[in-house]
Design an enzyme around this catalytic site. Sequence first.
Site, short mmCIF file in Angstrom:
data_model
loop_
_atom_site.label_atom_id
_atom_site.label_comp_id
_atom_site.label_asym_id
_atom_site.label_seq_id
_atom_site.Cartn_x
_atom_site.Cartn_y
_atom_site.Cartn_z
N ASP B 95 66.03 38.80 4.71
CA ASP B 95 66.08 40.19 5.14
C ASP B 95 64.65 40.60 5.50
OD1 ASP B 95 64.69 40.55 2.81
OD2 ASP B 95 66.29 41.57 1.74
N ASP B 274 76.69 39.07 2.54
CA ASP B 274 75.83 38.69 1.42
C ASP B 274 76.00 39.74 0.34
OD1 ASP B 274 73.14 40.44 0.79
OD2 ASP B 274 73.87 40.77 2.83
N CYS B 312 91.34 27.98 -11.06
CA CYS B 312 90.10 27.54 -10.42
C CYS B 312 89.82 26.07 -10.72
CB CYS B 312 88.94 28.40 -10.91
SG CYS B 312 87.33 27.91 -10.21
N CYS B 314 86.72 24.69 -10.32
CA CYS B 314 85.28 24.45 -10.48
C CYS B 314 85.01 23.73 -11.79
CB CYS B 314 84.48 25.75 -10.38
SG CYS B 314 84.31 26.66 -11.93
N CYS B 317 85.42 25.87 -15.01
CA CYS B 317 86.81 26.12 -15.43
C CYS B 317 87.51 24.84 -15.87
CB CYS B 317 87.57 26.80 -14.30
SG CYS B 317 87.02 28.51 -14.06
N HIS B 343 80.60 29.66 -11.83
CA HIS B 343 82.01 29.92 -11.51
C HIS B 343 82.17 30.96 -10.41
CE1 HIS B 343 86.14 31.10 -11.49
NE2 HIS B 343 85.74 32.34 -11.69
#
Lengths: 381, 381
Positions: B95, B274, B312, B314, B317, B343
Site C-alpha cells: 500500500d 486484503d 477443514c 488444514c 484441524c 487455520h
Amino acid sequence: MAEPLFFMIKISATDNKARCGEIKTAHGTFQTPTFMPVGTGGAVKALTSSDLEECGVQIILGNTYHLYLRPGAEIIKKMGGLAKFTSWNKPTLTDSGGFQIFSLKEISQVTADGVEFQSHHDGSKHFFSPEKAIQVQHEIGADIIMQLDECVPYPVNENKAAIAADRTYQWGRRCLEEHNRLKASPKTDTALFGIVQGSVYPKLRRQSAEQTVSLCFDGNAIGGLSVGESKREMEEMLALTIELLPKDKPRYLMGVGYPEDILMAVSYGIDMFDCVLPTRNARTGSVFTATGPLVYRNAEYAADERPLDESCSCKVCQRYSRGYLRHLYNQSEITAMVLASYHSTYFYQQFVRNIGESIEASRFADFKKAFLEKYNSDRES
Amino acid sequence: MAEPLFFMIKISATDNKARCGEIKTAHGTFQTPTFMPVGTGGAVKALTSSDLEECGVQIILGNTYHLYLRPGAEIIKKMGGLAKFTSWNKPTLTDSGGFQIFSLKEISQVTADGVEFQSHHDGSKHFFSPEKAIQVQHEIGADIIMQLDECVPYPVNENKAAIAADRTYQWGRRCLEEHNRLKASPKTDTALFGIVQGSVYPKLRRQSAEQTVSLCFDGNAIGGLSVGESKREMEEMLALTIELLPKDKPRYLMGVGYPEDILMAVSYGIDMFDCVLPTRNARTGSVFTATGPLVYRNAEYAADERPLDESCSCKVCQRYSRGYLRHLYNQSEITAMVLASYHSTYFYQQFVRNIGESIEASRFADFKKAFLEKYNSDRES
C-alpha cells in the site's frame, strides 16, 4: 516395590563413562542422551507439535505447576492425558511442580507435610503434599513423573541444605508409596524418578544420593544444580553424585543447560537433560549455532544475507536470512520467535543426536573437543 | 504512458458480473479472485513464509508505512526487494502508507503537497509527497504498488470528502508521473494501481472513478470502504463505482473483509481483496469456519475434542482440538496464535479458491447461497 511393566533403559554403547541407548515408555521409545524441550503449559513456546517432530524432538517436559493451574489435571485426564491433549502422542515427562513453587518464594510456604502456594494467575491457595504431587501427575498422565523435592536457592548454608535434602528423602518415600498405590489400579506404565539434592555440599550430596537410590525409583535425577553455582562446583557435585547412581536406570540432570554443560555431563554418564535455554533465548534475540551463540537481534545483522547458522540444515537456516530475522525481532513480530525457536530446538536435537552417534562410534572425546573448538571459535577470534 | 512490460490480468471465465482468472507479475502468477494476507512489517503475524505457502497463499500485502520505518526501504532494496528479503519469493503488493498515516490523526498533518507524520516508534518526523510514496515503494520493490491517497474517516461531510477525493486524484497524477520516470530506468515490471475515494457520496464516487480511470493505471482500487459505513452503503458505493472501472484491468477492493463481504464484492466483479481480519481475530481468540466464526477462547470449548472446523482439511484441524487451542489461548501461549492464524489463513485461501472454481463452472450464485446458509447456520439455530 512393583516392577515397572514396560519402562526401561537399554544402553547400546559406552565410551568411557559416556553412554548411549534408548528408553522405552508407553508412548514410544526415545534415544539417549536426550534433550527435552520444556513445554511449560502444554506447548513448547512458539512451536507446534509438528515443529517439534520436524526438529527431531523425542520427549517433551511439561510443568505440573502450570498444568495443574491451567487447564487443570482433570481436563487433561478427560482429554486422554498430556500426550493426547497436546497432540504430541510421544513420550512426555512432568516435573513435580516443586521447582516452580519454590521460585514463588513470597507466595509459598513449606512444611514437613508439603508446600502451600498461591496461583500466580488469581492468588487462589493450593497445597501440594508429596501424595498430591503424585496424584496430580498421574492425572496429567506423562510417561515419566518426578517426586516432590525441596529445591534450595544458591548460595544456601549447609544446615538449610541438609534440612531440604532430608525433606526431599522423606517426601520421596511418600511419593513412591502413593505412586505404587496409584499405578496398581488401573495398571499403568508410568515411571517415577527420585531426585538427589544437597546443594554444593559433598557430604549432603552423597547422603542424598544414597537415600534416593535406596528407594529404588525407576530412574534418578540430580536436582539443584545450574542454579547459580560455578561450573566447577556443578561438575564436582555431578561427578561425585553420579558415581552412586545405578547404571541400569536412567540418570537425568535437571534444568541443564548450555551445550558445554551437556558435553561435560554426558562424559560422566548422564542420559537426560531439559532446559528452557534454547527457546527462551530464541525469544529474546539469541540463538545457538555451531560457532557459538548468535545475538541475531544485533544491528550488525540488519543486511546480513547469511542464515543464522551456516552449517545448519534446518528449514529456517535453509530459507531465512539473519537480516530478515533481525528485522522481525526488531518489529516484535511473533514470527521471529517462531523461526528462532525452531532453529535452536533443531540445533539442540542435532547436537544430542551427534553426541549419541559419537559414543556409538567410541569417539565421544574427539567429538567433544571438535565441537567445543568450533563452538568457541568466534569468541576466541 | 508506457505499457507494462509484463503485468497483466487474464480473465478465464465470467458468471454474470463475477469473474475469475489470473494476474501475471514479475514474481509469478496468482489466481483471481484472490485474498492477500496482510504482512504488515514483512511477515503475516505469527506465520512463516512456509506456512503461507502451505495455506495456498499466492500474494502478500506489505505496509509501506511500517517497512519504510523498519527496516527502511534501503535495507529491503539492498536485500533484493520485499519478496527476496522475506524469503517469500512470490508476488507482493504494497500500500502507499496513506492509510496508516491517516490513522495516526494526532501525529500527522496533510497538505496539498503530501502528508507529514511522526514515527510511532520514536517520534521522528517524516514527509510523504506523492513522489516520495512512489520512490519508497519502488525501493521496497513489490510487484504491485499503490498511489498515495487521502483516506477520510466515516462519517465525514460531503465537502471534506470532496476535497480528499480531489486530492487523491491530483496525487494520483503525480504518482503516475514519478512511477513512469522510475520504471523506465532500469526497466521494471512494477504495476501501479490508482485508488477511487469519495466516501459514501455517489456523486463523489462517480467523479473519483472517472478521474482515476482517466489516468490509465495498471489496475484500479476502491478505497475508503469498510471503514464504519453500513453494509448497504458499502454495497451501493461498490456497485456504482465498479461499473465505471475498465474490465481489462484488475479491480481491487481495499481492506475487505468478512466472507459475506467478499462474496458480495465478487458478485460485482472484484478481483482482489486484503484484510487483517483472519489473522487479527485468530490472535484474539476467534477463527473463521465453514459454520461461521468460532470464539475458540470460550470456556465452553475447554474439553472439546473436535477440531476448530470439522469440515477443514488444514493441518491444524487435522491434528489439534478446540480444547487444546482454548487452553493455549488461555495461557497466552504464542502457539495458540500460530495455530489459529494458520487455520484462518487456510480457510480464506480455500474460500477464494472455491469461489474461483464456482465461477469457472458458472455456478457462483449457487455456491454463494450454499456457503452463506452453512456459514450462518449456527447463528440461526
